[in-house]
Scaffold this active site. Structure first.
Site, PDB file in Angstrom:
ATOM      1  N   ASP A 101       4.652  -4.693  -2.921  1.00 16.84           N
ATOM      2  CA  ASP A 101       5.277  -3.427  -3.313  1.00 16.84           C
ATOM      3  C   ASP A 101       5.877  -3.681  -4.692  1.00 16.84           C
ATOM      4  O   ASP A 101       6.985  -4.219  -4.799  1.00 16.84           O
ATOM      5  CB  ASP A 101       6.366  -3.042  -2.305  1.00 16.84           C
ATOM      6  CG  ASP A 101       6.892  -1.637  -2.553  1.00 16.84           C
ATOM      7  OD1 ASP A 101       6.818  -1.185  -3.707  1.00 16.84           O
ATOM      8  OD2 ASP A 101       7.373  -1.004  -1.595  1.00 16.84           O
ATOM      9  N   HIS A 102       5.130  -3.317  -5.729  1.00 14.97           N
ATOM     10  CA  HIS A 102       5.551  -3.734  -7.068  1.00 14.97           C
ATOM     11  C   HIS A 102       6.900  -3.145  -7.473  1.00 14.97           C
ATOM     12  O   HIS A 102       7.577  -3.669  -8.331  1.00 14.97           O
ATOM     13  CB  HIS A 102       4.465  -3.417  -8.104  1.00 14.97           C
ATOM     14  CG  HIS A 102       4.328  -1.953  -8.385  1.00 14.97           C
ATOM     15  ND1 HIS A 102       3.609  -1.121  -7.589  1.00 14.97           N
ATOM     16  CD2 HIS A 102       4.839  -1.186  -9.366  1.00 14.97           C
ATOM     17  CE1 HIS A 102       3.682   0.111  -8.065  1.00 14.97           C
ATOM     18  NE2 HIS A 102       4.429   0.100  -9.146  1.00 14.97           N
TER      19      HIS A 102
ATOM     20  N   LYS B 111      10.831  -4.547  -9.962  1.00 18.49           N
ATOM     21  CA  LYS B 111      11.413  -3.947 -11.168  1.00 18.49           C
ATOM     22  C   LYS B 111      12.840  -4.476 -11.338  1.00 18.49           C
ATOM     23  O   LYS B 111      13.559  -4.665 -10.350  1.00 18.49           O
ATOM     24  CB  LYS B 111      11.414  -2.419 -11.054  1.00 18.49           C
ATOM     25  CG  LYS B 111      10.008  -1.840 -11.124  1.00 18.49           C
ATOM     26  CD  LYS B 111      10.027  -0.352 -10.897  1.00 18.49           C
ATOM     27  CE  LYS B 111       8.628   0.212 -10.806  1.00 18.49           C
ATOM     28  NZ  LYS B 111       8.026   0.522 -12.086  1.00 18.49           N
TER      29      LYS B 111
ATOM     30  N   HIS C 134       7.719   2.478  -1.379  1.00 17.13           N
ATOM     31  CA  HIS C 134       8.734   2.380  -2.435  1.00 17.13           C
ATOM     32  C   HIS C 134      10.074   3.025  -2.048  1.00 17.13           C
ATOM     33  O   HIS C 134      11.133   2.435  -2.245  1.00 17.13           O
ATOM     34  CB  HIS C 134       8.246   3.054  -3.717  1.00 17.13           C
ATOM     35  CG  HIS C 134       6.863   2.654  -4.120  1.00 17.13           C
ATOM     36  ND1 HIS C 134       6.405   1.367  -4.007  1.00 17.13           N
ATOM     37  CD2 HIS C 134       5.845   3.373  -4.661  1.00 17.13           C
ATOM     38  CE1 HIS C 134       5.163   1.318  -4.456  1.00 17.13           C
ATOM     39  NE2 HIS C 134       4.794   2.511  -4.842  1.00 17.13           N
TER      40      HIS C 134
ATOM     41  N   LYS D 186       4.568  14.690  -7.340  1.00 16.18           N
ATOM     42  CA  LYS D 186       3.676  14.593  -8.490  1.00 16.18           C
ATOM     43  C   LYS D 186       3.805  15.855  -9.329  1.00 16.18           C
ATOM     44  O   LYS D 186       4.207  16.901  -8.853  1.00 16.18           O
ATOM     45  CB  LYS D 186       2.232  14.448  -8.022  1.00 16.18           C
ATOM     46  CG  LYS D 186       1.951  13.052  -7.464  1.00 16.18           C
ATOM     47  CD  LYS D 186       0.467  12.768  -7.455  1.00 16.18           C
ATOM     48  CE  LYS D 186       0.174  11.351  -7.011  1.00 16.18           C
ATOM     49  NZ  LYS D 186       0.528  10.338  -8.008  1.00 16.18           N
TER      50      LYS D 186
END
Ligand code: NAP
Length: 511
Positions: free
Chosen positions: A202-203, A207, A265, A365
């Protein structure tokens, strides 16, 4: 321990993770399944190249692309070069990097191809001394994760080799599409790999500001005593995207915003904001505390859903004076699609710390801006002694943890405006990450941690299953809303979502 990123003029103390600084990454071969795809070109190769440029990859590493496309080492390298957006002066480095990239054509369901892959890896290991260490990266559609995982097991590539080489496998989101499929995927992967070997990426977790949430909360005396229902009015978490579905309609139609953003996320941001302090900062202890948060979320019920869930889908409109297609008009989208592209969820965490505090979580979005942040709204002061002089209203303190576009921490409080008159103003204490030393991109950091065997930034099986358990009823609610066509609210492109959520978005998320 001296910090590699320590600013030249650091006024205060800087301490670093001793384990990581002391240990160079071990040699390894990285095998990317789906190497002809979008993720490999846009994220993985640039992330590996960034690490290579700053000498953070092991000296002995290779990347082996594997997918069905009929490529060889040369055509694979040419393809990577086509998509490579180099910086001036990078050319020599890029050529050296390419020399470490190889390709093996592979049909995901053909056992013989895995034998060929194993043989090629064995030969490359002899030349490049990768010590039998392997990272498999599944950059393929989720439907074929089980197939590849099983074949790796059957080909004898999933277990540590007699020579002591380790084996790890990185799984991309989505981890299943509901609780049942996530359990099944976990079960299948565990036939070949142990939990310790599985890295569910989970990038977001990599962060800077996301990583900083725990440091801010647990390395300061200031915030933690106030971090509870007695002092916090509500918490807001926003991840807004400006783009529509672009070329990923096939994936998105089946996924929608809840699977695409909330299960992974948004739930991680929630857990970091709400969890208790682990006894030590180690991956298993941190994972345990996050899972306790997921278990404590009050189950979603169908009663009064309008107060707890607003769903939306972007309609047609104009962007910069040009016509913009509605979601239903995007190529690859069903013209009658009820897939939500926006959701705002209000949830409660039923435990001692958070009882009664609403958490508002929103993502969508084609919204007005690309923006990600966590807003912690403190309660108003109990007694306002200035009311006869300055009026009734006094804004309560607010802490904003900005994740995108600016990685920042902002604390607002009241102060006297300088001058002879008694005036109060809201001021902000502002910490900006961009003013600090070079930071690694989130994918680079996650990949490096995987090579180092550190699970801190990855999902554990328990967390995945608990979040699906909470979200499953919401997903079924989405399909019912969609089916009846009543609860799916349409919104203008580049707005802040459907009208129904606008008041929340403005008041709580400060958009
Ligand atoms: N792209 C992103 O920004 C992104 C972000 C987060 C997560 N992910 C996840 O990362 C994974 C890869 O994403 P991606 O965007 O790179 O996917 P992709 O471009 O659609 O597919 C990757 C490769 O998989 C192979 N493939 C595609 N469809 C297949 C099928 N039906 N059967 C067998 N092979 C197929 C193709 O290679 P060959 O035909 O050459 O075998 C393709 O080049 C997915 O699980 C996705 O959910 C992607």
């Amino acid at each position: 321990m001296e910090c590699e990123n320590k600013p030249a003029n650091a006024e205060f103390s800087v301490s670093c993770d001793r384990r990581k600084s002391a240990r160079p990454p071990e040699p390894c071969a990285i095998v990317i399944f789906g190497a002809s795809g979008d993720l490999t070109a846009r994220k993985l190769i640039p992330a590996f190249f960034d690490l290579f440029k700053i000498d953070r990859l092991p000296d002995d590493f290779i990347i082996v692309g594997a997918s069905r496309s009929p490529l060889n080492d040369d055509t694979f390298r040419a393809r990577l070069t086509d998509k490579h957006q180099g910086e001036p002066g990078d050319d020599d480095k890029w050529q050296s990097f390419l020399e470490r990239c190889f390709y093996v054509p592979l049909d995901y369901d053909k056992a013989a191809d895995y034998v060929t892959l194993r043989q090629r890896l064995g030969a490359l290991d002899k030349t490049y001394n990768t010590a039998g260490n392997l990272v498999f990266y599944l950059a393929i559609p989720p439907g074929i994760y089980p197939l590849v995982s099983r074949h790796l097991g059957e080909a004898g590539m999933s277990r540590e080799s007699a020579g002591g080489g380790w084996v790890r496998i990185v799984v991309e989101k989505p981890f299943g599409r509901d609780l049942a499929s996530a359990r099944e995927l976990n079960h299948t992967m565990h036939e070949s790999f142990s939990e310790e070997q599985i890295f569910r990426i989970d990038h977001y977790l990599a962060k800077e500001t996301v990583q900083n949430v725990l440091m801010l909360r647990f390395a300061n005396t200031l915030f933690e005593p106030l971090w509870n229902r007695n002092y916090i009015e509500y918490v807001g978490i926003l991840a807004a995207e400006k783009l529509g579905v672009e070329h990923r309609a096939g994936y998105y139609e089946d996924s929608g915003v809840i699977r695409d953003m909330f299960q992974n996320h948004m739930m991680q941001l929630l857990a970091l904001t709400a969890m208790e302090a682990p006894s030590v900062f180690e991956a298993p202890r941190v994972h345990e505390e996050k899972v306790k948060v997921f278990r404590s979320i009050k189950p979603f019920t169908e009663a009064r859903p309008a107060e707890n869930l607003i769903l939306g889908q972007y309609g047609a409109g104009k962007i910069d004076n040009a016509a913009a297609a509605a979601y239903r008009q995007e190529p690859g989208v069903d013209p009658g699609s009820n897939t939500p592209t926006f959701a705002m969820l209000r949830l409660f965490i039923d435990n001692w710390r958070w009882r009664g505090v609403p958490f508002y979580i929103a993502s969508g979005k084609r919204l007005a801006e690309k923006k990600t942040k966590i807003v912690v709204q403190f309660k108003a002061i109990p007694h306002y002694m200035f009311r006869y002089l300055l009026g009734d209203e006094i804004p309560a303190n607010r802490l904003i943890l900005g994740i995108y576009p600016r990685e920042e921490i902002k604390l607002s409080f009241q102060a006297k405006l300088p001058g002879t008159q008694l005036c109060m103003q809201t001021v902000k204490m502002d910490f900006q990450y961009q003013n600090r030393a070079h930071t690694l991109d989130a994918y680079s950091r996650s990949l490096l941690d995987c090579i180092n065997g550190d699970h801190m930034l990855f999902w554990g099986q328990d967390g995945v299953e608990q979040t699906w358990k909470y979200l499953d009823p919401i997903l079924s609610s989405c399909s019912q809303y969609g089916g009846e066509g009543r609860r799916l609210n349409f919104y203008e492109p580049r707005s802040w979502g459907p009208d129904e959520s606008l008041a929340w978005m403005r008041r709580i998320l400060n958009v």
